[in-house]
Write a protein that holds these residues in place. Structure first.
Motif, short mmCIF file in Angstrom:
data_model
loop_
_atom_site.label_atom_id
_atom_site.label_comp_id
_atom_site.label_asym_id
_atom_site.label_seq_id
_atom_site.Cartn_x
_atom_site.Cartn_y
_atom_site.Cartn_z
N GLU A 122 -4.86 -4.47 0.51
CA GLU A 122 -3.51 -4.05 0.16
C GLU A 122 -3.56 -2.94 -0.90
O GLU A 122 -2.79 -1.97 -0.82
CB GLU A 122 -2.71 -5.24 -0.38
CG GLU A 122 -2.39 -6.30 0.68
CD GLU A 122 -1.54 -5.73 1.81
OE1 GLU A 122 -0.70 -4.85 1.54
OE2 GLU A 122 -1.72 -6.17 2.96
N LYS A 123 -4.45 -3.07 -1.86
CA LYS A 123 -4.60 -2.04 -2.89
C LYS A 123 -5.11 -0.74 -2.27
O LYS A 123 -4.67 0.36 -2.64
CB LYS A 123 -5.57 -2.52 -3.97
CG LYS A 123 -5.73 -1.56 -5.12
CD LYS A 123 -6.66 -2.14 -6.18
CE LYS A 123 -6.84 -1.15 -7.34
NZ LYS A 123 -7.76 -1.70 -8.37
N PHE A 124 -6.03 -0.86 -1.33
CA PHE A 124 -6.57 0.31 -0.63
C PHE A 124 -5.46 1.05 0.10
O PHE A 124 -5.33 2.28 -0.01
CB PHE A 124 -7.66 -0.13 0.36
CG PHE A 124 -8.15 0.96 1.26
CD1 PHE A 124 -9.12 1.85 0.83
CD2 PHE A 124 -7.65 1.10 2.55
CE1 PHE A 124 -9.58 2.86 1.66
CE2 PHE A 124 -8.10 2.10 3.39
CZ PHE A 124 -9.07 2.99 2.94
N ILE A 125 -4.64 0.32 0.84
CA ILE A 125 -3.53 0.93 1.59
C ILE A 125 -2.55 1.61 0.64
O ILE A 125 -2.09 2.73 0.89
CB ILE A 125 -2.82 -0.14 2.45
CG1 ILE A 125 -3.76 -0.64 3.55
CG2 ILE A 125 -1.54 0.43 3.07
CD1 ILE A 125 -3.25 -1.87 4.28
N GLU A 126 -2.25 0.94 -0.46
CA GLU A 126 -1.32 1.49 -1.45
C GLU A 126 -1.85 2.80 -2.02
O GLU A 126 -1.09 3.77 -2.17
CB GLU A 126 -1.10 0.47 -2.56
CG GLU A 126 -0.12 0.94 -3.63
CD GLU A 126 0.04 -0.08 -4.76
OE1 GLU A 126 0.68 0.27 -5.77
OE2 GLU A 126 -0.48 -1.20 -4.62
N GLN A 127 -3.14 2.85 -2.33
CA GLN A 127 -3.74 4.06 -2.90
C GLN A 127 -3.68 5.22 -1.91
O GLN A 127 -3.38 6.36 -2.29
CB GLN A 127 -5.19 3.77 -3.30
CG GLN A 127 -5.33 2.88 -4.51
CD GLN A 127 -6.78 2.51 -4.79
OE1 GLN A 127 -7.64 2.56 -3.90
NE2 GLN A 127 -7.06 2.14 -6.03
N VAL A 128 -3.96 4.93 -0.65
CA VAL A 128 -3.94 5.97 0.38
C VAL A 128 -2.53 6.54 0.53
O VAL A 128 -2.32 7.77 0.54
CB VAL A 128 -4.44 5.42 1.73
CG1 VAL A 128 -4.19 6.44 2.86
CG2 VAL A 128 -5.93 5.11 1.65
N LEU A 129 -1.55 5.66 0.66
CA LEU A 129 -0.17 6.10 0.87
C LEU A 129 0.36 6.87 -0.34
O LEU A 129 1.07 7.87 -0.20
CB LEU A 129 0.72 4.91 1.17
CG LEU A 129 0.45 4.19 2.50
CD1 LEU A 129 1.35 2.98 2.66
CD2 LEU A 129 0.64 5.14 3.68
N LYS A 130 -0.01 6.41 -1.53
CA LYS A 130 0.47 7.06 -2.75
C LYS A 130 -0.09 8.48 -2.84
O LYS A 130 0.64 9.42 -3.18
CB LYS A 130 0.05 6.24 -3.97
CG LYS A 130 0.60 6.79 -5.29
CD LYS A 130 0.21 5.89 -6.46
CE LYS A 130 0.76 6.43 -7.77
NZ LYS A 130 0.41 5.56 -8.92
N LYS A 131 -1.36 8.64 -2.55
CA LYS A 131 -1.98 9.96 -2.67
C LYS A 131 -1.50 10.90 -1.57
O LYS A 131 -1.39 12.11 -1.76
CB LYS A 131 -3.50 9.85 -2.62
CG LYS A 131 -4.20 11.17 -2.97
CD LYS A 131 -5.64 10.97 -3.37
CE LYS A 131 -6.23 12.27 -3.88
NZ LYS A 131 -7.62 12.10 -4.33
N ALA A 132 -1.19 10.33 -0.40
CA ALA A 132 -0.72 11.16 0.72
C ALA A 132 0.74 11.58 0.56
O ALA A 132 1.20 12.46 1.26
CB ALA A 132 -0.92 10.42 2.03
#
Length: 216
Positions: free
Chosen positions: A206-216
């Protein structure tokens, strides 16, 4: 020329494609052999006790050079099938990581070329403490070094390309591939980090997905 830089990049990508195809062919053949072995065991269940693979692991003792066994693994046919899948997945991960690194290198070279051929392309802070008179004598290699030192690459480079070529902003989310390309680049960047530094395992998905979406 920019075409030379792209040809260098595409040649490296072509080699990665060949590695991928070779890995896929090897995995398919190995898996098919295990499938045939499974069918044989179904027809002749008395062979079941002879179907496992035994793996002994040794290391050489530095003191006397003797081989010492440190582990023994017994794999059933199903275990071996899973090993084929996991091994293929591991190989694909490293190909993906290497492809991303080649992509980053190409973007830096393309950005260096843009600044080398057009002094107005780069923001002023990318040139550092240098006068316009000195800039005229700077080589492509100098521009390449500066491009590699640019902060937050490749995203800072892509941001500049988007500013100069607005069509990129349109095609990234809306294209014939039906893939958000900006999101895809960020995703592969984060996958590469996990592959290289954490063996390809995302422990906090979940943290991984959040980081990806935030940076994108």
């Amino acid at each position: 020329e920019i075409q030379e830089l792209f040809t260098k990049f595409s040649d490296k990508m072509a080699q990665l494609y060949l590695y991928q195809r070779a890995m896929n062919d090897i995995a398919k053949k190995e898996y098919q052999q295990l499938e045939e072995h499974t069918k044989l065991l179904e027809e002749r269940p008395e062979l079941q006790e002879y179907s496992s693979a035994y793996h002994n692991m040794f290391f050489s003792n530095a003191k006397d050079g003797q081989n010492l066994r440190f582990s023994m693994k017994v794999h059933s046919v199903d275990d071996r099938k899973m090993s084929v899948v996991l091994h293929k997945n591991k190989q694909y991960q490293w190909l993906l990581a290497e492809a991303y690194e080649e992509f980053e290198d190409f973007l830096e070279s393309a950005y260096a070329y843009a600044g080398y051929t057009d002094n107005n392309f780069w923001p002023l802070n990318d040139y550092g403490s240098i006068s316009l008179g000195e800039l005229e004598n700077k080589s492509f290699d100098w521009h390449t070094k500066r491009a590699k030192e640019k902060r937050d690459t490749p995203h800072s480079i892509l941001s500049r390309f988007r500013q100069v070529y607005p069509e990129l902003v349109d095609i990234e989310p809306n294209n014939a591939l039906q893939v958000n390309l900006k999101l895809a680049i960020v995703l592969v960047e984060h996958l590469r980090h996990i592959i290289v530094h954490k063996g390809g395992v995302a422990t906090e998905k979940e943290k991984f997905i959040e980081q990806v979406l935030k940076k994108a």
